[in-house]
Motif scaffolding. Structure first.
Motif, PDB file in Angstrom:
ATOM      1  N   LEU A  52       2.649 -19.276   6.678  1.00  0.00           N
ATOM      2  CA  LEU A  52       3.187 -18.745   5.384  1.00  0.00           C
ATOM      3  C   LEU A  52       2.669 -17.453   5.024  1.00  0.00           C
ATOM      4  N   TYR A  53       3.097 -16.436   4.705  1.00  0.00           N
ATOM      5  CA  TYR A  53       2.495 -15.089   4.314  1.00  0.00           C
ATOM      6  C   TYR A  53       3.111 -14.629   3.058  1.00  0.00           C
ATOM      7  N   VAL A  54       1.881 -13.936   2.354  1.00  0.00           N
ATOM      8  CA  VAL A  54       2.212 -13.191   1.186  1.00  0.00           C
ATOM      9  C   VAL A  54       1.433 -12.072   1.292  1.00  0.00           C
ATOM     10  N   LEU A  55       1.791 -10.843   0.668  1.00  0.00           N
ATOM     11  CA  LEU A  55       1.076  -9.693   0.899  1.00  0.00           C
ATOM     12  C   LEU A  55       1.392  -8.919  -0.489  1.00  0.00           C
ATOM     13  N   ASP A  56       0.164  -8.882  -1.207  1.00  0.00           N
ATOM     14  CA  ASP A  56       0.494  -7.933  -2.623  1.00  0.00           C
ATOM     15  C   ASP A  56       0.826  -6.801  -2.495  1.00  0.00           C
ATOM     16  N   GLY A  57       1.448  -5.788  -3.394  1.00  0.00           N
ATOM     17  CA  GLY A  57       1.948  -4.511  -3.529  1.00  0.00           C
ATOM     18  C   GLY A  57       2.129  -4.185  -4.708  1.00  0.00           C
ATOM     19  N   ARG A  58       2.376  -2.734  -4.769  1.00  0.00           N
ATOM     20  CA  ARG A  58       2.815  -1.935  -6.259  1.00  0.00           C
ATOM     21  C   ARG A  58       1.610  -2.076  -7.168  1.00  0.00           C
ATOM     22  N   GLN A  59       0.382  -2.094  -6.659  1.00  0.00           N
ATOM     23  CA  GLN A  59      -0.768  -2.181  -7.480  1.00  0.00           C
ATOM     24  C   GLN A  59      -1.848  -1.406  -6.890  1.00  0.00           C
ATOM     25  N   PRO A  60      -1.857  -0.091  -7.564  1.00  0.00           N
ATOM     26  CA  PRO A  60      -2.803   1.196  -7.031  1.00  0.00           C
ATOM     27  C   PRO A  60      -4.211   0.366  -7.250  1.00  0.00           C
ATOM     28  N   ASN A  61      -5.031   0.827  -6.232  1.00  0.00           N
ATOM     29  CA  ASN A  61      -6.386   0.456  -6.026  1.00  0.00           C
ATOM     30  C   ASN A  61      -6.735  -1.062  -5.870  1.00  0.00           C
ATOM     31  N   PHE A  62      -5.678  -1.831  -5.754  1.00  0.00           N
ATOM     32  CA  PHE A  62      -5.643  -3.319  -5.425  1.00  0.00           C
ATOM     33  C   PHE A  62      -5.042  -3.609  -4.281  1.00  0.00           C
ATOM     34  N   SER A  63      -3.829  -3.658  -4.054  1.00  0.00           N
ATOM     35  CA  SER A  63      -3.052  -3.561  -2.821  1.00  0.00           C
ATOM     36  C   SER A  63      -1.766  -2.771  -2.896  1.00  0.00           C
ATOM     37  N   ALA A  64      -1.528  -1.891  -1.752  1.00  0.00           N
ATOM     38  CA  ALA A  64      -0.216  -1.139  -1.838  1.00  0.00           C
ATOM     39  C   ALA A  64       1.134  -1.773  -1.402  1.00  0.00           C
ATOM     40  N   GLY A  65       0.861  -2.755  -0.503  1.00  0.00           N
ATOM     41  CA  GLY A  65       2.096  -3.438   0.121  1.00  0.00           C
ATOM     42  C   GLY A  65       2.403  -2.829   1.535  1.00  0.00           C
ATOM     43  N   LEU A  66       3.433  -3.080   2.038  1.00  0.00           N
ATOM     44  CA  LEU A  66       3.769  -2.759   3.523  1.00  0.00           C
ATOM     45  C   LEU A  66       5.203  -2.566   3.870  1.00  0.00           C
ATOM     46  N   GLY A  67       5.485  -1.685   4.804  1.00  0.00           N
ATOM     47  CA  GLY A  67       6.964  -1.833   5.409  1.00  0.00           C
ATOM     48  C   GLY A  67       7.026  -2.952   6.142  1.00  0.00           C
ATOM     49  N   LEU A  68       8.511  -3.253   6.267  1.00  0.00           N
ATOM     50  CA  LEU A  68       8.956  -4.283   7.029  1.00  0.00           C
ATOM     51  C   LEU A  68       8.285  -4.530   8.473  1.00  0.00           C
ATOM     52  N   THR A  69       8.185  -3.371   9.201  1.00  0.00           N
ATOM     53  CA  THR A  69       7.892  -3.153  10.565  1.00  0.00           C
ATOM     54  C   THR A  69       6.116  -3.394  10.740  1.00  0.00           C
ATOM     55  N   ASP A  70       5.624  -2.896   9.800  1.00  0.00           N
ATOM     56  CA  ASP A  70       4.185  -3.093   9.523  1.00  0.00           C
ATOM     57  C   ASP A  70       3.871  -4.642   9.185  1.00  0.00           C
ATOM     58  N   MET A  71       4.627  -5.150   8.308  1.00  0.00           N
ATOM     59  CA  MET A  71       4.565  -6.632   8.016  1.00  0.00           C
ATOM     60  C   MET A  71       4.443  -7.336   9.250  1.00  0.00           C
ATOM     61  N   MET A  72       5.602  -7.053  10.120  1.00  0.00           N
ATOM     62  CA  MET A  72       5.861  -7.810  11.314  1.00  0.00           C
ATOM     63  C   MET A  72       4.946  -7.506  12.401  1.00  0.00           C
ATOM     64  N   LYS A  73       4.287  -6.385  12.458  1.00  0.00           N
ATOM     65  CA  LYS A  73       3.162  -6.192  13.413  1.00  0.00           C
ATOM     66  C   LYS A  73       2.044  -6.999  13.071  1.00  0.00           C
ATOM     67  N   HIS A  74       1.797  -7.098  11.566  1.00  0.00           N
ATOM     68  CA  HIS A  74       0.622  -7.772  11.128  1.00  0.00           C
ATOM     69  C   HIS A  74       0.624  -9.232  11.587  1.00  0.00           C
ATOM     70  N   MET A  75       1.990 -10.112  11.382  1.00  0.00           N
ATOM     71  CA  MET A  75       2.127 -11.288  11.648  1.00  0.00           C
ATOM     72  C   MET A  75       2.164 -11.558  13.386  1.00  0.00           C
ATOM     73  N   MET A  76       2.609 -10.764  13.888  1.00  0.00           N
ATOM     74  CA  MET A  76       2.507 -10.645  15.326  1.00  0.00           C
ATOM     75  C   MET A  76       1.001 -10.944  15.940  1.00  0.00           C
ATOM     76  N   ALA A  77       0.451  -9.841  15.100  1.00  0.00           N
ATOM     77  CA  ALA A  77      -1.071  -9.805  15.531  1.00  0.00           C
ATOM     78  C   ALA A  77      -1.986 -11.143  15.199  1.00  0.00           C
ATOM     79  N   LEU A  78      -1.174 -12.006  14.092  1.00  0.00           N
ATOM     80  CA  LEU A  78      -1.721 -13.242  13.603  1.00  0.00           C
ATOM     81  C   LEU A  78      -1.348 -14.328  14.875  1.00  0.00           C
ATOM     82  N   GLY A  79      -0.582 -14.082  15.733  1.00  0.00           N
ATOM     83  CA  GLY A  79      -0.079 -14.947  16.683  1.00  0.00           C
ATOM     84  C   GLY A  79       1.572 -15.580  16.498  1.00  0.00           C
TER      85      GLY A  79
END
Length: 829
Positions: A385-412
């Motif tokens: 189960l995965y959540v990524l914060d975004g739209r919060q400058p200097n805290f978390s920007a967010g990811l595009g769908l492709t980058d999110m998918m790549k990150h989750m694939m990197a996590l196995g």
């Protein structure tokens, strides 16, 4: 007790498994998210771990991801797809509270599928406990769980059909009886007349009598009559528990939808009695029977009983005529057929927004940067189960769908699906030993939880025992500079990872070769060795391991970049350090402090004492390993008086800020202190608080009412980029709209967050008489700003949240905020 030096505890683990509270991978790289500056990991149930990552994306910047790894196959943990009333929406906290009230215990969960914000209906199919809750308005794929908890991606291709009996109106010719006549033979019908009278054979119905007369029976007259013929009726049901739409389909509802059909146009609706609430639910590859109770033609918004289905279609649809002909008292059959065969064993299923990757094959791509919620499946069948914060400058920007998918694939993960993200993204976790109930751990982009239609949770039924079975040690910061202090806190949990009392003392151990130290209270002081420090934790026969990463390759900033101070006063200058994008624990005395002799003195902790002389200037210097920063100092703050402020209560605030260029007059040496000010004007004041700020380099915010030719253009772009302001909507900022006091509080709160300022807290309840009038979206900010002393109520006791702030009030709050930022104290007497 605690020990600075001891043998490393690597021997037998007694009755408990080692529970890693923090694992750090410092400066490793993961595809999609970039450099990982730290990752924490803690066990929250058997074979279930939660992780928090802080990464640095090469384009987007800082990223914060939260994920739960869980293998729930053939365990007591169960997946639970929450779906209240289909048309209802709920915060994720409400979902957790509902499940807990029903006897379930939630260890983790995320928000679910995309939904229609107007109706609350989900895009995809939802199944809970083997029962279909809604077909969804555009079902494509689901994450499905079988009875053993195995997760799989399945096509949602269900066929819903109706079979029943309708009374079909049929027109028939009915003979009309005529009286018998006796006629003269000369009047016998001819063949032509017989044909014309409806006797196509040309034969007359004549009888020769004994007296030579011919007795004729005229063909009877025929009349049309409508009779109703019971006829089998079969139809495709387009949607289950989905509101009417443009397709004018046949819809089926049960009580799971709402208390009524919520139709608002003329419709044909048929009430069906299934016999019981259990029989008024659908499941895959089954047929259900019900009795037609009532046919309602022309009405709408029919009530739905607990034992009932309701068939419904718009009055002008192709189904309307036949639906209105269903026979009251007759039996209908409703069948659900799985055309692809993948859902026949589905116990729980939740629709997905996009399939990103299916069994290693990339299906979709996307580059828009947003907060994300996703579900991943690993090759061994375990779940992520995965959540990524975004739209919060200097805290978390967010990811595009492709980058999110790549990150989750990197996590196995080999299968990745995107769920409803943006402001909906939320994750709850029950951290072992700490939380009695799962709580939100990420930071929703709007600052509050959004109400959504459904969610996916991991739950169990029976509570655990009272005995401590597991040990959990947490750090208040996973990164530390050499010499910095990190607090360790240890808790115990039972066999279900529920908090229980820690009955024994806790011992902490560091390696013999380390110069790090942990005292009896769990205060860890980082040694000089760069790298990961392992701390072993022991309490009776329970053990845990925690890790802290020690780094000195840091960047740093001071809370003061330019100091204007009265003679004899003090200012406490503080340092904030970072390791990449991540905050790293530091202490002010780890830096070297000095100042020009003529302006006063500064100690090893950055406490500056200004000279008693006025009108002099100089510099304060801060150094760490050759990285030196200079802070200009002016002793004796000048003042500028305006013609209309010399006797005003805010004279000092206005005059001192005007001398520093933070506020300006309005012409003819007038400040107009009691006039209202605009959103753009107050944002500009905040920007001018930052010494040396260059707003020209900020990206355009894209507001249509903020043209490049206006003086406030760069300031608004800066405020938007740093999360200090948002628009009235996506394209409108309303720069010249007068700012209200609650809007001012929100900007102040966002500014302090963006600049990582820590505000003082009074700890007292907010004592204003009109607190109920504060808008819900502004409550937290108003409370925080009042508690810090930056704003306050009026003498009458009210705050007036929707009241217009004046230029004098704006100058006052800016002046107070500067003093808090610069930590200026009164000169000692």
């Amino acid at each position: 007790m605690a020990f600075r030096k001891s043998r490393r505890l690597t021997a037998v683990i007694l009755t408990a498994a080692i529970l890693a509270a923090t694992f750090l991978s410092g400066f490793t790289y993961q595809d999609g998210i970039g450099s990982i500056y730290y990752e924490t990991e803690s066990e929250i149930f058997n074979d279930v771990t939660c992780h928090k990552q802080l990464g640095g994306h090469s384009v987007n910047g800082i990223e914060r991801a939260y994920f739960v790894n869980a293998d729930i196959q053939n365990t007591e943990l169960m997946p639970y797809v929450f779906e209240g009333e289909v048309t209802g929406t709920y915060t994720i906290d409400t979902m957790v509270n509902t499940l807990e009230s029903q006897g379930y215990h939630v260890i983790a969960g995320i928000n679910g599928d995309l939904y229609d914000t107007a109706t609350g209906t989900s895009k995809g199919l939802v199944i809970h406990d083997g029962k279909i809750k809604t077909s969804g308005y555009a079902p494509e794929y689901v994450i499905s769980f079988d009875n053993e908890g195995a997760a799989s991606l399945q096509r949602a291709d269900l066929e819903y059909t109706l079979k029943g009996m309708i009374n079909v109106p049929t027109t028939v010719l009915i003979p009309q009886p005529e009286p018998t006549q006796t006629t003269d033979p000369s009047s016998v019908f001819t063949t032509d007349s017989a044909v014309q009278s409806g006797n196509p054979d040309g034969q007359t119905n004549s009888i020769q009598t004994d007296n030579g007369k011919v007795e004729m029976n005229e063909p009877p007259a025929m009349t049309k009559q409508i009779i109703y013929v019971p006829t089998e009726y079969n139809a495709a049901i387009g949607f289950f528990n989905v509101p009417h739409g443009e397709s004018k389909a046949l819809h089926l509802f049960n009580r799971q939808f709402a208390s009524s059909t919520r139709t608002n146009t003329t419709s044909v609706e048929v009430i069906l009695d299934a016999g019981s609430p259990e029989d008024a639910e659908l499941s895959v590859d089954n047929t259900f029977t019900a009795t037609v109770v009532k046919v309602i033609n022309g009405n709408f918004n029919t009530a739905i009983g607990e034992n009932q289905f309701v068939l419904s279609t718009p009055g002008d649809s192709s189904y309307a005529v036949q639906l209105a002909q269903l026979i009251p008292g007759s039996t209908v059959e409703i069948s659900v057929n799985d055309r692809t065969g993948g859902l026949e064993d589905s116990k729980e299923a939740i629709g997905v927004y996009y399939v990103m990757c299916d069994n290693g094959q990339i299906v979709s791509n996307g580059t828009n940067v947003n907060p994300r919620t996703a579900i991943g499946i690993k090759p061994d069948g375990s779940l992520l189960l995965y959540v990524l914060d975004g739209r919060q400058p200097n805290f978390s920007a967010g990811l595009g769908l492709t980058d999110m998918m790549k990150h989750m694939m990197a996590l196995g993960c080999s299968t990745v699906v995107n769920m409803d993200g943006g402001g909906s993204s939320a994750m709850v976790i029950r951290e072992g030993g700490i939380d009695r109930q799962a709580a939100v751990k990420n930071s929703p982009s709007s600052g509050v939880q959004r109400k959504t239609t459904n969610g996916l949770f991991l739950v169990y039924r029976d509570k655990g025992g009272t005995k401590a079975e597991n040990l959990h040690t947490y750090v208040n910061s996973p990164l530390a500079m050499p010499g910095a202090d990190v607090q360790l806190t240890t808790y115990a949990s039972n066999d279900k990872y529920e908090p229980v009392q820690l009955r024994r003392g806790v011992n902490y151990f560091v390696d013999n070769d380390s110069d790090s130290y942990v005292d009896e209270g769990g205060l860890f002081t980082a040694g000089s060795n760069i790298g990961t420090e392992v701390i072993d934790v022991e309490s009776g026969n329970l053990n845990a391991t925690v890790k802290v990463d020690i780094q000195d390759d840091i960047t740093y900033t001071t809370n003061v970049q330019n100091l204007v101070i009265d003679p004899g006063k003090t200012a406490d200058i503080n340092v904030t350090a970072k390791f990449g994008y991540a905050h790293i624990t530091s202490k002010d005395n780890l830096f070297t402090w000095s100042c020009d002799p003529n302006i006063g003195t500064i100690d090893e902790n950055g406490l500056y004492q200004a000279s008693s002389e006025t009108g002099i200037s100089g510099n304060i210097y801060v150094d760490y390993k050759g990285d030196k920063k200079t802070i200009p100092v002016q002793i004796g703050a000048p003042m500028i008086d305006f013609n209309d402020t010399t006797t005003h209560w805010a004279r000092e605030y206005i005059g001192r800020l005007a001398a520093r260029g933070i506020v300006n007059g309005m012409g003819e040496n007038l400040y107009l202190p009691d006039d209202p000010l605009t959103r753009a004007q107050f944002l500009t004041m905040l920007a001018k608080m930052i010494y040396g700020l260059d707003t020209i380099q900020t990206a355009p915010a894209g507001f249509t009412d903020v043209p490049e030719t206006e003086w406030f253009y760069n300031y608004i772009n800066w405020g938007f980029e740093n999360g200090i302001v948002r628009g009235i909507d996506d394209v409108t900022f309303a720069p010249n709209e007068r700012i209200t006091r609650e809007q001012m509080a929100i900007m102040l709160d966002n500014f302090t967050r963006s600049n990582e300022m820590i505000l003082p807290e009074s700890g007292a309840d907010i004592a204003v008489t009109d607190i109920a009038l504060i808008s819900p979206w502004a409550e937290e900010s108003v409370n925080k700003i009042i508690s810090s002393g930056i704003m306050s109520g009026y003498p009458e006791g009210d705050y007036r949240p929707q009241g217009q702030a004046t230029r004098a009030e704006a100058a006052t709050v800016i002046y107070k905020l500067i003093n808090i930022r610069d930590n200026i104290a009164k000169a000692s007497q």
